[in-house]
Design a protein around this motif. Structure first.
Motif, short mmCIF file in Angstrom:
data_model
loop_
_atom_site.label_atom_id
_atom_site.label_comp_id
_atom_site.label_asym_id
_atom_site.label_seq_id
_atom_site.Cartn_x
_atom_site.Cartn_y
_atom_site.Cartn_z
N ARG A 215 0.71 -1.39 -0.11
CA ARG A 215 -0.16 0.05 -0.05
C ARG A 215 0.68 1.17 0.08
O ARG A 215 0.64 2.38 -0.79
CB ARG A 215 -0.94 0.04 1.31
N LEU A 216 1.93 1.06 0.82
CA LEU A 216 2.84 2.35 0.85
C LEU A 216 3.57 2.60 -0.49
O LEU A 216 4.19 3.90 -0.75
CB LEU A 216 3.78 2.29 1.99
N ASP A 217 3.95 1.56 -1.17
CA ASP A 217 4.63 1.42 -2.48
C ASP A 217 3.87 2.28 -3.47
O ASP A 217 4.37 2.97 -4.54
CB ASP A 217 4.82 -0.02 -2.74
N ALA A 218 2.61 1.88 -3.35
CA ALA A 218 1.60 2.72 -4.36
C ALA A 218 1.62 4.26 -4.22
O ALA A 218 1.31 4.96 -5.27
CB ALA A 218 0.10 2.05 -4.25
N ASP A 219 1.60 4.79 -2.88
CA ASP A 219 1.63 6.11 -2.53
C ASP A 219 2.93 6.66 -2.56
O ASP A 219 2.94 8.14 -2.87
CB ASP A 219 0.75 6.29 -1.13
N PHE A 220 3.88 6.02 -2.14
CA PHE A 220 5.21 6.60 -2.06
C PHE A 220 6.29 5.53 -3.02
O PHE A 220 7.16 5.01 -2.18
CB PHE A 220 5.79 6.68 -0.72
N PRO A 221 6.16 5.63 -4.26
CA PRO A 221 7.05 4.88 -5.08
C PRO A 221 8.60 5.19 -4.98
O PRO A 221 9.40 4.13 -5.29
CB PRO A 221 6.29 5.04 -6.54
N GLU A 222 8.64 6.14 -4.72
CA GLU A 222 10.24 6.89 -4.58
C GLU A 222 11.10 6.35 -3.45
O GLU A 222 12.30 6.87 -3.38
CB GLU A 222 10.29 8.36 -5.12
N ILE A 223 10.37 6.16 -2.30
CA ILE A 223 10.86 5.83 -1.28
C ILE A 223 11.22 4.36 -0.84
O ILE A 223 10.36 3.57 -1.39
CB ILE A 223 9.80 6.43 0.06
N GLY A 224 12.49 4.17 -0.34
CA GLY A 224 13.03 3.16 -0.28
C GLY A 224 12.03 2.28 0.54
O GLY A 224 11.52 2.39 1.64
N TYR A 225 12.35 0.72 0.45
CA TYR A 225 11.91 -0.38 0.89
C TYR A 225 11.90 -0.35 2.58
O TYR A 225 11.08 -0.20 3.29
CB TYR A 225 12.10 -1.58 0.48
N GLY A 226 13.21 -0.14 2.95
CA GLY A 226 13.81 -0.12 4.38
C GLY A 226 13.08 0.90 5.19
O GLY A 226 12.54 0.79 6.20
N ILE A 227 12.78 2.07 4.63
CA ILE A 227 12.32 3.25 5.09
C ILE A 227 10.82 3.07 5.41
O ILE A 227 10.43 3.45 6.54
CB ILE A 227 12.57 4.69 4.10
N LYS A 228 10.27 2.47 4.32
CA LYS A 228 8.59 2.18 4.78
C LYS A 228 8.58 1.09 6.06
O LYS A 228 7.53 1.39 6.73
CB LYS A 228 8.15 1.62 3.55
N VAL A 229 9.60 0.28 5.98
CA VAL A 229 9.24 -0.82 7.28
C VAL A 229 9.88 -0.04 8.50
O VAL A 229 8.89 -0.38 9.26
CB VAL A 229 10.65 -1.90 7.26
N ARG A 230 10.77 0.99 8.39
CA ARG A 230 10.76 1.58 9.63
C ARG A 230 9.74 2.62 9.98
O ARG A 230 9.53 2.97 11.08
CB ARG A 230 12.31 2.56 9.66
N ALA A 231 8.96 3.19 8.86
CA ALA A 231 7.82 3.95 9.12
C ALA A 231 6.64 3.18 9.98
O ALA A 231 6.08 3.93 10.76
CB ALA A 231 7.40 4.61 7.90
N LEU A 232 6.54 2.02 9.38
CA LEU A 232 5.41 1.25 10.19
C LEU A 232 6.04 0.97 11.67
O LEU A 232 4.91 0.68 12.38
CB LEU A 232 5.46 -0.11 9.49
N GLU A 233 7.11 0.93 11.83
CA GLU A 233 7.43 0.88 13.18
C GLU A 233 7.51 2.06 14.04
O GLU A 233 7.82 2.01 15.48
CB GLU A 233 9.01 0.27 13.30
N ARG A 234 7.23 3.06 13.54
CA ARG A 234 7.03 4.36 14.08
C ARG A 234 8.37 5.18 14.42
O ARG A 234 8.48 5.76 15.46
CB ARG A 234 6.17 4.57 15.48
N ASP A 235 9.49 4.67 13.61
CA ASP A 235 10.67 5.15 13.80
C ASP A 235 11.00 6.77 13.14
O ASP A 235 11.29 6.89 12.24
CB ASP A 235 11.95 4.29 13.43
N GLU A 236 10.30 7.64 14.03
CA GLU A 236 10.28 9.12 13.35
C GLU A 236 11.56 9.43 12.80
O GLU A 236 11.92 10.16 11.77
CB GLU A 236 9.66 10.00 14.20
N GLU A 237 12.55 9.46 13.58
CA GLU A 237 13.92 9.79 13.71
C GLU A 237 14.51 9.28 12.20
O GLU A 237 15.03 9.77 11.29
CB GLU A 237 15.04 9.64 14.36
#
Length: 669
Positions: A215-237
């Motif tokens: 789902r995040l790939d569809a909305d944010f295609p230019e953002i890397g895979y690992g960043i999306k995993v960390r976003a799901l973990e709520r790692d804001e920094e």
């Protein structure tokens, strides 16, 4: 300086060292080079050993987790490329729960090195692959250095390196860092511009997480895979360091609602779900690449079992600490006498005679400055060097991790954990290296508590006063009672700080480094680097403080001070006025308080000028009050002026209170 690595065409040239994690500094350094190579891995896997052999700098190498707290830079010339080599702090994950992990994560995300060398311990492959799988999600070119292959062989472990490389999708090179085996292959592989990031392994996360990433790939295609995993973990920094501010805010807002749904479905924190999947993936890989053969229990393993047992281990630790203290105090005291004798015979006395007819102010300032240099060498060479040689042996043998494990329950009572026992023991020799070694602690809260307790710990210089004054002229048990009093104060202060000081609290999570035979060359090299750091940080302040005392003395300020404090000194503490002046000199160096006391009293036979109660009170106040100039310098360097001022004022007030109570008790008896 040039070092040739196994006769390959890798020429190594030391250009500079820079410690710290300042972003501007790191970028300025990196801009000088054609590429940047970062060593990343768990503590105690051999990163610093690799770095030392590669660059020739010889950074601190230790089996004790958390040793390399700051970033350290070196450089190599490899072919036509000039490479910046960075040794990052040892970390267990990119989750950034400790200061070490925050430093490493920020460097990787801000500086984005050209290649990562992930050093992995072959004897603890599953635990190490947890970090490796996270690093693969960063999409930075990476080479895995499978280290400690010799230890794995001894333990009956065989690893299929080619199969592991296929599973991870990155080059895997077997190595033995302490012997330099495989180092050239790792570097040559890291310099390969064809390292692919497309075939690397992706973790088989839970289906809910995989669908969330889609789902995040569809909305944010230019953002890397690992960043999306960390976003799901709520790692804001992590997300804010990796993305533009607007994109980061949108990604965090979008992923936040998805994370809540996943947590409701799993009835657990998403970070726990991701950690479970990472360990599951690591275990899956290890099961297919590692073969465990039966092997006979070695003599080393039998010794290890004894060292970690409850009763034998504690007994052995006590003996080791007592023996360490005895060797440092005996050998350090012997060396100190020789150094002081050399300084006074060939430098201090001749200079005093040469300057006899010069300006009193100039003569005092110059002589006091020389005394400061003398004090610095008498601290650095005898006590610090001897203590660090022993500490290096403990570190490189793997014994310190066992000491931390054994004493973890005791140190928890004062708001710390077992890892803090090392700085506290160091404080018995000298507070300076003890405070420097608090870098191994995980949080600033722990470093503050440990620094306060170390400042109260009777170092070898304070021991000179306790034994030389009270032990000699009052009695052995009176001297022992001061140590008991100090222990009560240290434990009480630690208990209060542990309960009341705010900040992050951590438990003791560490792996036992295998017992090894220390390398004498590495031990001496490490000792020199630590002594050198003390010299660079503390010496300037020592000399400046000595010069200031000389100026104050020549201007009569010290006499004015003595007259001013006499009512307080005599009235509240029962001490003669000249004792207060001697206490001032103790700021420069603790045992100098005793030396100046003898000068001002006109005799070293203190029973002629002081009562037993006065000697006892003087020793207690000197032992507790404000640390010496060298310790103050290190406190400022490690914690900043604010914490240094608070610690200094606390010790002063505590010492004055103790002196006052002793005087009152004496009057009542």
């Amino acid at each position: 300086m040039y070092v040739w690595v196994q006769e390959r065409d890798i020429r190594v040239e030391v250009v500079e060292i820079n410690s710290g994690s300042d972003v501007v500094t790191e970028r300025a350094i990196s801009s000088k080079y054609d590429m940047t190579m970062a060593f990343v891995g768990n503590p105690s896997v051999g990163k610093s050993a690799f770095f030392s052999r590669l660059t020739g700098i010889g950074v601190v190498i230790a089996n004790y987790p958390g040793t390399t707290v700051e970033l350290t830079h070196g450089s190599i010339n490899a072919g036509s490329k000039k490479v910046d080599v960075v040794d990052l702090p040892g970390i267990y994950s990119l989750g950034a729960s400790t200061e070490d992990e925050k430093v490493s994560k920020r460097y990787l995300l801000r500086e984005y090195p050209d290649v990562i060398i992930n050093v992995v311990d072959a004897t603890r492959l599953e635990r190490n692959l947890y970090l490796t799988l996270q690093l693969l999600e960063l999409d930075i070119p990476m080479v895995v250095a499978l280290n400690q292959m010799d230890s794995a062989k001894e333990m009956g472990i065989e690893i299929d390196v080619e199969k592991l490389s296929d599973y991870l999708g990155v080059p895997v090179i077997p190595t033995v860092a302490t012997k330099g085996l495989g180092l050239d292959d790792v570097v040559l592989s890291a310099l390969d511009e064809e390292i692919s990031t497309e075939k690397r392994r992706r973790v088989h996360y839970d289906n809910h997480i995989l669908r969330a990433i889609e789902r995040l790939d569809a909305d944010f295609p230019e953002i890397g895979y690992g960043i999306k995993v960390r976003a799901l973990e709520r790692d804001e920094e992590f997300v804010k360091l990796s993305c533009r501010p607007h994109d980061a805010d949108l990604l965090l807002a979008t992923s936040g609602s998805i994370t809540e749904d996943i947590e409701k479905a799993h009835e657990m924190q998403i970070s726990d779900t991701i950690a479970r999947d990472l360990y599951g993936e690591a275990g899956y890989i290890v099961d297919r690449v590692r073969t465990q053969f039966e092997h006979k229990i070695t003599f080393k393993e039998k010794i290890d079992s004894l060292l970690t047992s409850e009763y034998v281990g504690i007994t052995g630790l006590i003996i080791a600490l007592l023996l360490t203290f005895f060797v440092v105090f005996t050998l350090g005291g012997f060396l100190e006498e020789g150094i002081v004798s050399l300084f006074e015979t060939y430098l201090i006395f001749p200079v005093e005679e040469m300057l006899a007819d010069s300006s009193p102010i100039f003569r005092n300032v110059f002589i006091y400055s020389l005394l400061g240099i003398e004090a610095g060498f008498a601290i650095a060479i005898p006590y610090i060097a001897v203590f660090y040689i022993i500490l290096s042996l403990f570190e490189d043998s793997g014994y310190l991790t066992r000491a931390s494990f054994l004493l973890d329950n005791w140190t928890h009572k004062v708001g710390l954990h077992g890892r803090a026992i090392i700085p506290l023991v160091l404080g018995l020799g000298c507070n300076v290296p003890a405070i420097m070694s608090t870098r191994a602690l995980n949080t600033m809260r722990e470093r503050r508590i440990a620094s306060v307790l170390i400042a109260l710990t009777p170092c070898s210089a304070r021991t000179v006063i306790i034994l030389g004054l009270v032990g000699t002229f009052v009695g052995y048990w009176a001297a022992i009672s001061i140590y008991v009093l100090e222990l009560v104060i240290i434990f009480g202060t630690g208990w209060v700080l542990g309960k009341g000081l705010s900040g992050e609290k951590t438990g003791l999570i560490m792996e036992m480094a295998p017992l090894r035979r220390p390398d004498p060359r590495a031990t001496l090299q490490k000792t020199w680097l630590r002594v050198r750091e003390f010299v660079y940080v503390a010496f300037p302040l020592l000399v400046a403080g000595s010069a200031l005392l000389g100026l104050l003395d020549s201007l009569g300020v010290l006499d004015m001070f003595q007259n001013a404090v006499e009512p307080v000194s005599v009235g509240l503490f029962g001490l003669p006025a000249f004792a207060a002046t001697a206490l001032i000199f103790g700021i420069l160096r603790k045992e100098m308080a005793l030396q100046i006391l003898a000068v001002l009293a006109g005799t070293a036979n203190f029973v002629q000028v002081l009562t037993p109660l006065q000697m006892y009170s003087f020793a207690v106040i000197t032992t507790i009050y404000i640390p010496c100039v060298a310790t103050i310098a290190i406190l400022k360097h490690e914690l900043g002026w604010k914490d240094t001022a608070v610690i200094s004022m606390f010790t002063i007030c505590l010492a004055l209170l103790a002196g006052f109570l002793i005087n009152i008790a004496g009057m009542m008896l």
